[in-house]
Design a protein around this motif. Structure first.
Motif, short mmCIF file in Angstrom:
data_model
loop_
_atom_site.label_atom_id
_atom_site.label_comp_id
_atom_site.label_asym_id
_atom_site.label_seq_id
_atom_site.Cartn_x
_atom_site.Cartn_y
_atom_site.Cartn_z
N ASN A 15 38.08 32.44 42.81
CA ASN A 15 38.54 33.37 41.76
C ASN A 15 37.82 34.72 41.82
O ASN A 15 38.59 35.78 41.73
N GLU A 16 36.61 34.77 42.13
CA GLU A 16 35.96 36.09 42.38
C GLU A 16 36.85 36.83 43.68
O GLU A 16 36.79 38.27 43.53
N VAL A 17 36.83 36.26 44.60
CA VAL A 17 37.27 36.73 45.97
C VAL A 17 38.67 37.44 45.63
O VAL A 17 39.06 38.64 45.96
N TRP A 18 39.49 36.57 45.00
CA TRP A 18 40.84 36.71 44.58
C TRP A 18 40.94 38.01 43.76
O TRP A 18 41.70 39.16 43.81
N ASP A 19 40.09 38.31 42.78
CA ASP A 19 39.87 39.33 41.95
C ASP A 19 39.77 40.59 42.57
O ASP A 19 40.40 41.78 42.31
N LEU A 20 38.81 40.73 43.83
CA LEU A 20 38.59 42.02 44.34
C LEU A 20 39.57 42.18 45.27
O LEU A 20 40.20 43.35 45.42
N LEU A 21 40.11 41.02 46.12
CA LEU A 21 41.21 41.26 47.17
C LEU A 21 42.49 41.94 46.16
O LEU A 21 43.30 42.52 47.08
N THR A 22 42.66 41.57 45.34
CA THR A 22 43.96 41.98 44.49
C THR A 22 43.82 43.12 43.52
O THR A 22 44.80 43.65 42.86
N ASP A 23 42.64 43.70 43.53
CA ASP A 23 42.28 45.09 42.90
C ASP A 23 42.69 46.16 43.73
O ASP A 23 41.79 46.93 44.14
N PHE A 24 43.91 46.60 43.68
CA PHE A 24 44.67 47.57 44.56
C PHE A 24 43.93 48.79 44.39
O PHE A 24 43.54 49.75 45.13
#
Length: 156
Positions: A15-24
């Motif tokens: 979830n932490e990786v997803w949060d950064l990966l999708t914070d365009f």
């Protein structure tokens, strides 16, 4: 069809990786390969993207999000100039591993009349760009996770 795939294991929960990966909005602060994404993370959304493979000036594209599985995967399809000349389907997929780790898989499939020629010219630079982005994402998420952030959201 031609394909470039890379992967990396990140010592951070998915979830932490997803949060950064999708914070365009914050890509330019940590991402050396995809230095800009503007648009919404929604199925069918058109994005404004600037890609900068190492050793190039970069290129602007306007891909469309074609797959979105929140927390796991998103894909877009874009083309250079006109559809059918040089088209790419770019995918970011996350896999949850044991012990709070995550695998990022970043792939792109290329097709079109000029795909073999363009990939001959920039294929290795593109692969190097994927790998630089993967490493930067890993380093940024792991740093934030060590600092005790519960989400890999951008630092203020």
């Amino acid at each position: 069809m031609h394909k470039i795939c890379t992967d990396i294991v990140i010592e951070t929960p998915i979830n932490e990786v997803w949060d950064l990966l999708t914070d365009f909005d914050k890509f330019e602060t940590w991402n050396p390969f995809i230095t800009k994404i503007k648009g919404k993370l929604e199925l069918g959304s058109k994005l404004d993207v600037h890609l900068r493979p190492p050793g190039t000036k970069g290129i602007d594209m306007t891909p469309v999000i074609t797959k979105l599985e929140s927390g796991n995967e998103f894909r877009w399809i874009g083309n250079l100039w006109v559809k059918g000349i040089f088209d790419g389907e770019h995918a970011f997929r996350l896999e949850e591993l044991e012990n709070g780790r995550t695998r990022l898989i970043q792939c792109e499939r290329f097709k079109g009349i000029l795909a073999p020629l363009i990939l001959y010219i920039v294929g290795e630079k593109t692969r190097a760009g994927f790998e630089k982005m993967n490493t930067s994402l890993k380093n940024e998420c792991e740093k934030r996770h060590r600092q005790g952030f519960t989400q890999c959201a951008p630092l203020a």
